[in-house]
Design a protein around this motif. Sequence first.
Motif, PDB file in Angstrom:
ATOM      1  N   ILE A  15     105.574 -52.213 -79.576  1.00 59.98           N
ATOM      2  CA  ILE A  15     105.152 -51.483 -78.290  1.00 59.98           C
ATOM      3  C   ILE A  15     106.554 -51.046 -77.721  1.00 59.98           C
ATOM      4  N   VAL A  16     107.746 -51.496 -77.831  1.00 57.88           N
ATOM      5  CA  VAL A  16     108.921 -51.004 -77.132  1.00 57.88           C
ATOM      6  C   VAL A  16     109.182 -49.696 -78.105  1.00 57.88           C
ATOM      7  N   LYS A  17     108.539 -49.295 -79.387  1.00 56.69           N
ATOM      8  CA  LYS A  17     108.926 -48.041 -80.024  1.00 56.69           C
ATOM      9  C   LYS A  17     108.222 -46.832 -79.258  1.00 56.69           C
ATOM     10  N   PHE A  18     107.105 -47.432 -78.499  1.00 60.36           N
ATOM     11  CA  PHE A  18     106.084 -46.278 -78.095  1.00 60.36           C
ATOM     12  C   PHE A  18     106.548 -45.912 -76.516  1.00 60.36           C
ATOM     13  N   VAL A  19     107.434 -46.742 -75.826  1.00 60.73           N
ATOM     14  CA  VAL A  19     107.431 -46.534 -74.491  1.00 60.73           C
ATOM     15  C   VAL A  19     108.891 -46.139 -74.087  1.00 60.73           C
ATOM     16  N   SER A  20     108.939 -45.284 -72.837  1.00 59.13           N
ATOM     17  CA  SER A  20     110.197 -45.006 -72.360  1.00 59.13           C
ATOM     18  C   SER A  20     110.816 -45.927 -71.558  1.00 59.13           C
ATOM     19  N   SER A  21     109.922 -46.996 -71.207  1.00 58.14           N
ATOM     20  CA  SER A  21     110.496 -48.255 -70.563  1.00 58.14           C
ATOM     21  C   SER A  21     109.407 -49.043 -70.498  1.00 58.14           C
ATOM     22  N   VAL A  22     109.964 -50.601 -70.379  1.00 58.27           N
ATOM     23  CA  VAL A  22     108.965 -51.642 -70.253  1.00 58.27           C
ATOM     24  C   VAL A  22     109.514 -52.668 -69.085  1.00 58.27           C
ATOM     25  N   ARG A  23     108.969 -52.908 -67.967  1.00 59.09           N
ATOM     26  CA  ARG A  23     109.244 -53.594 -66.841  1.00 59.09           C
ATOM     27  C   ARG A  23     108.075 -54.821 -66.959  1.00 59.09           C
ATOM     28  N   ILE A  24     108.954 -55.882 -67.242  1.00 61.79           N
ATOM     29  CA  ILE A  24     108.182 -57.357 -67.376  1.00 61.79           C
ATOM     30  C   ILE A  24     108.645 -58.322 -66.246  1.00 61.79           C
ATOM     31  N   SER A  25     107.482 -58.640 -65.480  1.00 65.24           N
ATOM     32  CA  SER A  25     107.559 -59.644 -64.493  1.00 65.24           C
ATOM     33  C   SER A  25     107.323 -60.945 -64.877  1.00 65.24           C
ATOM     34  N   ILE A  26     108.302 -61.542 -64.756  1.00 67.51           N
ATOM     35  CA  ILE A  26     107.951 -63.161 -65.076  1.00 67.51           C
ATOM     36  C   ILE A  26     107.754 -64.153 -64.151  1.00 67.51           C
ATOM     37  N   HIS A  27     106.572 -64.542 -64.219  1.00 79.45           N
ATOM     38  CA  HIS A  27     105.801 -65.491 -63.177  1.00 79.45           C
ATOM     39  C   HIS A  27     105.614 -66.785 -63.638  1.00 79.45           C
ATOM     40  N   LEU A  87     110.658 -63.906 -74.069  1.00 75.95           N
ATOM     41  CA  LEU A  87     112.375 -63.799 -73.911  1.00 75.95           C
ATOM     42  C   LEU A  87     112.719 -63.884 -75.648  1.00 75.95           C
ATOM     43  N   GLU A  88     112.248 -64.528 -76.404  1.00 75.81           N
ATOM     44  CA  GLU A  88     112.783 -64.562 -77.805  1.00 75.81           C
ATOM     45  C   GLU A  88     112.266 -63.097 -78.389  1.00 75.81           C
ATOM     46  N   ARG A  89     111.282 -62.502 -78.029  1.00 75.92           N
ATOM     47  CA  ARG A  89     110.505 -61.301 -78.668  1.00 75.92           C
ATOM     48  C   ARG A  89     111.823 -60.247 -78.271  1.00 75.92           C
ATOM     49  N   ILE A  90     111.974 -60.356 -76.852  1.00 77.11           N
ATOM     50  CA  ILE A  90     113.016 -59.143 -76.363  1.00 77.11           C
ATOM     51  C   ILE A  90     114.439 -59.464 -76.980  1.00 77.11           C
ATOM     52  N   GLY A  91     114.611 -60.468 -77.251  1.00 77.16           N
ATOM     53  CA  GLY A  91     115.971 -60.716 -77.929  1.00 77.16           C
ATOM     54  C   GLY A  91     116.265 -60.183 -79.457  1.00 77.16           C
ATOM     55  N   GLU A  92     114.820 -60.341 -80.098  1.00 80.53           N
ATOM     56  CA  GLU A  92     114.788 -59.809 -81.273  1.00 80.53           C
ATOM     57  C   GLU A  92     114.766 -57.856 -81.160  1.00 80.53           C
ATOM     58  N   SER A 140     104.139 -54.731 -67.037  1.00 75.23           N
ATOM     59  CA  SER A 140     103.344 -55.945 -67.717  1.00 75.23           C
ATOM     60  C   SER A 140     103.895 -57.207 -67.159  1.00 75.23           C
ATOM     61  N   ASN A 141     103.059 -58.224 -67.323  1.00 73.32           N
ATOM     62  CA  ASN A 141     103.528 -59.604 -66.929  1.00 73.32           C
ATOM     63  C   ASN A 141     104.192 -60.172 -68.409  1.00 73.32           C
ATOM     64  N   GLY A 142     103.983 -59.705 -69.496  1.00 67.57           N
ATOM     65  CA  GLY A 142     104.896 -59.682 -70.699  1.00 67.57           C
ATOM     66  C   GLY A 142     104.368 -61.032 -71.414  1.00 67.57           C
ATOM     67  N   THR A 143     103.224 -61.696 -71.023  1.00 67.98           N
ATOM     68  CA  THR A 143     102.921 -62.718 -71.725  1.00 67.98           C
ATOM     69  C   THR A 143     101.537 -63.051 -72.250  1.00 67.98           C
ATOM     70  N   THR A 144     100.911 -61.625 -72.551  1.00 75.05           N
ATOM     71  CA  THR A 144      99.709 -61.796 -73.292  1.00 75.05           C
ATOM     72  C   THR A 144     100.109 -61.501 -74.722  1.00 75.05           C
ATOM     73  N   ASP A 145      98.906 -61.827 -75.516  1.00 76.72           N
ATOM     74  CA  ASP A 145      99.167 -62.105 -76.867  1.00 76.72           C
ATOM     75  C   ASP A 145      99.891 -60.708 -77.559  1.00 76.72           C
ATOM     76  N   ILE A 146      99.327 -59.682 -77.162  1.00 77.51           N
ATOM     77  CA  ILE A 146      99.795 -58.490 -77.892  1.00 77.51           C
ATOM     78  C   ILE A 146     101.266 -58.242 -77.414  1.00 77.51           C
ATOM     79  N   MET A 147     101.825 -58.822 -76.108  1.00 79.77           N
ATOM     80  CA  MET A 147     103.264 -58.511 -76.052  1.00 79.77           C
ATOM     81  C   MET A 147     103.874 -59.483 -76.810  1.00 79.77           C
ATOM     82  N   CYS A 148     103.450 -60.993 -76.798  1.00 81.12           N
ATOM     83  CA  CYS A 148     104.467 -62.074 -77.515  1.00 81.12           C
ATOM     84  C   CYS A 148     104.259 -61.744 -79.157  1.00 81.12           C
ATOM     85  N   HIS A 149     103.351 -60.883 -79.669  1.00 81.19           N
ATOM     86  CA  HIS A 149     103.350 -60.863 -81.088  1.00 81.19           C
ATOM     87  C   HIS A 149     103.651 -59.542 -81.778  1.00 81.19           C
TER      88      HIS A 149
END
Length: 326
Positions: free
Chosen positions: A128-140, A152-157, A114-123
């Motif tokens: 989402i992390v609970k469901f996946v084996s891994s998440v690869r976020i590209s920062i653009h 990045l704040e959500r990742i920290g949480e 994911s690019n990590g910056t859609t509303d669902i990723m940010c909120h």
Amino acid sequence: MDVRYASFNLDSIQRAVNGKLPKPEILECHPSPHCQLDCSYCHSKWKKDNDVLVYSTSEELLSLCEYEKLLDSFRGLGGKMVVLSGGKEPTLYPDFLDLLALCKEKNFPPHLYSNGTTDIMCHQFLSIVKFVSSVRISIHYSAGAEKIMTILERIGEAIAVSEEFAKKIHLVIYSDILRFGEMAPIIIEKISSMDIIVELKGLLQINIEADHSDDKIEKIYSKFKELRTEKIYLRTKSTGRSPSCFSIYRTMVCDPFGNIHVCCMRANLSADDFGCIGNIRTNDIAELLKAYSSSKMSQCIINCISCAERDYEFNCNVYSFLERMK
């Protein structure tokens, strides 16, 4: 590391060459034909003069019921891994959380790109992390500094909740973040404080400014090295080694409308492309793969912009491997 490199099945390509049913171990699904970003170097925009992009169509997206049928068929083939990617941005699929839950229910907790910056990723990142084996976020850069800082704040949480979540997260940083100017070191410092894997990636198809993109990525790499020494690696086009091909011996790709493609590099093209072997709405994937001949595989490899140059892990390219097996 890109999980699609982690497994490949030589038996699958050998079976295809011998006229038997290939059994790729990875199913890559592109759920959404949309992306909220407009990165000029995006591979989904690539096409030759006569190619038609599948993402320009207005077909109906696959439903959850159709994904369930697809996952069941994939399991019947002995499939081992599901990747939700693009293409475009997978988290923009209307029923994305339900799709994640379905994959996990079928014992295919997906690897998300994911690019990590859609509303669902940010909120709803923690869900989402609970469901996946891994998440690869590209920062653009095109996502904007505010959105990047939000994810990045959500990742920290998520990391604060569980060390296991930290192990699932992989950040890919493109060198165009230097365009943020004063915000660039703030973003870099924020990422550097996290105990997650970080990949630094140069822009392979454009130069943002007059200096070479590899020089720009070296600047970022140097900054990261000042702040941390573990879980970071550098990938640029100057390494002299391309990634392995993802074709049918490893992966098959389902586009947003159910078309099955044998190559991820051509999965953005329409059903008329030689890399498309049919649609799951009319045929089971086993039937599609059974009809896929070694001659078509050779054509895909010869005509692809990448595959003929890409190495196996054993340092032999795909086409020469096919030639030796004849």
